[in-house]
Design an enzyme around this catalytic site. Structure first.
Site, PDB file in Angstrom:
ATOM      1  CB  SER A 188     -11.359  16.107  29.463  1.00  0.00           C
ATOM      2  OG  SER A 188     -12.747  14.254  28.377  1.00  0.00           O
TER       3      SER A 188
ATOM      4  CB  CYS B  54      -7.863  13.473  25.090  1.00  0.00           C
ATOM      5  SG  CYS B  54      -9.530  15.385  25.082  1.00  0.00           S
TER       6      CYS B  54
ATOM      7  CB  CYS C 297     -15.457  13.683  20.803  1.00  0.00           C
ATOM      8  SG  CYS C 297     -15.309  13.797  22.969  1.00  0.00           S
TER       9      CYS C 297
HETATM   10  N1  DGL Z   1     -12.764  13.334  24.713  1.00  0.00           N
HETATM   11  C1  DGL Z   1     -12.696  13.944  24.049  1.00  0.00           C
HETATM   12  C2  DGL Z   1     -11.810  14.113  22.346  1.00  0.00           C
HETATM   13  O1  DGL Z   1     -11.331  13.436  22.476  1.00  0.00           O
HETATM   14  C3  DGL Z   1     -12.664  15.398  25.135  1.00  0.00           C
HETATM   15  C4  DGL Z   1     -14.453  15.192  25.617  1.00  0.00           C
HETATM   16  C5  DGL Z   1     -14.636  16.581  26.753  1.00  0.00           C
HETATM   17  O2  DGL Z   1     -13.771  16.659  27.508  1.00  0.00           O
HETATM   18  O3  DGL Z   1     -14.663  17.806  25.983  1.00  0.00           O
HETATM   19  O4  DGL Z   1     -12.210  15.248  22.562  1.00  0.00           O
END
Ligand code: DGL
Length: 264
Positions: free
Chosen positions: A11, A73, A183
């Site tokens: 994202s 992600c 995340c």
């Molecule tokens: N980097 C993302 C993840 O691992 C997402 C973060 C987001 O856009 O809320 O969940």
């Protein structure tokens, strides 16, 4: 041998934590990265929207002739990994399974914490995966919706960030021996998170764990990049500001990067 690049999506800038590990562990592989910072964070969005956005990123990567896709992600992995994996004829990896198995390996007292976006925590996917592999584990999950916007604005060390991390993680302090950074943005806050949780808590970076699986699949399908190909041309794309993305990427990867703005 397959000299095509590996595609990464996120994202926003979070997937760069996976790319950093890739460059460390598999320095001869080439990267194409797309970060949807214009629409980050994904975490608070409804599943259907996350699914649509992720497919747009996947389709973008397919136009770059990638040999493998890494959904770098957790949120997108939780919602749509199974579906993307089933539809494409190239390998598609997510970051959740590698993180879940690393947590099981690391825990000493069976008390595992998972922090992630609202969608990842709501999906309860880490607990489900851990339970299948090792039912005696105790898993406590906590959503940290304020972390991703701080990382996207490159506030990695500010006093505001410290305050937010301390206040948010307070409910887990002293309760877990292992904490999954569920995340891919969170490893950018790792020193503050480690400080808050204390030195005895083992932090698991699910993205870094996933690079071991990338390596296994490259070997299994015999699609490693030839080591004679020394010229690497990593390409980075963002749906938001290319300069801001480049600042974060260059700091994090310790590399000069080419970033192009794209509209999906
Ligand atoms: N980097 C993302 C993840 O691992 C997402 C973060 C987001 O856009 O809320 O969940």
């Amino acid at each position: 041998m397959d000299n095509r690049p590996i595609g990464f999506l996120d994202s926003g800038v979070g997937g760069l934590t996976v790319v950093r590990e890739l460059i460390r562990q598999l320095p001869h592989e080439e990267v194409v990265y797309i970060g949807d910072s214009a629409r980050a964070p994904y975490g608070p969005r409804p599943a259907e929207q996350i699914r649509d956005y992720t497919w747009q990123l996947v389709n973008f990567l397919l136009t770059k002739d990638v040999k493998m896709i890494v959904i770098a992600c957790n949120t997108a992995t939780a919602v749509v990994w199974e579906e993307v994996k089933a539809k494409l004829d190239i390998p598609v990896l997510g970051v959740i399974l590698p993180g879940a198995s690393a947590a099981i390996k690391s825990t000493t007292g069976g008390k595992i914490g998972v922090i992630g976006t609202p969608m990842t925590v709501q999906s309860d996917i880490y607990r489900k995966k851990i339970e299948v592999l090792s039912p005696e584990m105790e898993v406590q999950s906590l959503a940290c919706p304020k972390f991703v916007p701080l990382v996207e604005s490159n506030e990695l060390q500010s006093s505001l960030t410290k305050k937010v991390v301390y206040e948010t993680l307070h409910p887990l302090a002293g309760k877990v021996d292992t904490l999954v950074l569920g995340c891919t943005h969170y490893p950018l806050l790792r020193p503050i998170i480690q400080n808050m949780m204390g030195p005895s808590v083992k932090l698991i970076d699910s993205g870094a764990e996933c690079v071991r699986d990338i390596s296994v699949l490259l070997n299994y399908f015999e699609i490693n990049r030839s080591r004679d190909k020394h010229e690497l041309n990593h390409r980075f794309y963002t749906t938001a500001n290319a300069k801001r993305f480049a600042e974060i990427a260059e700091n994090w990867l310790n590399l000069k990067v080419n970033v192009e703005h794209v509209t999906l």
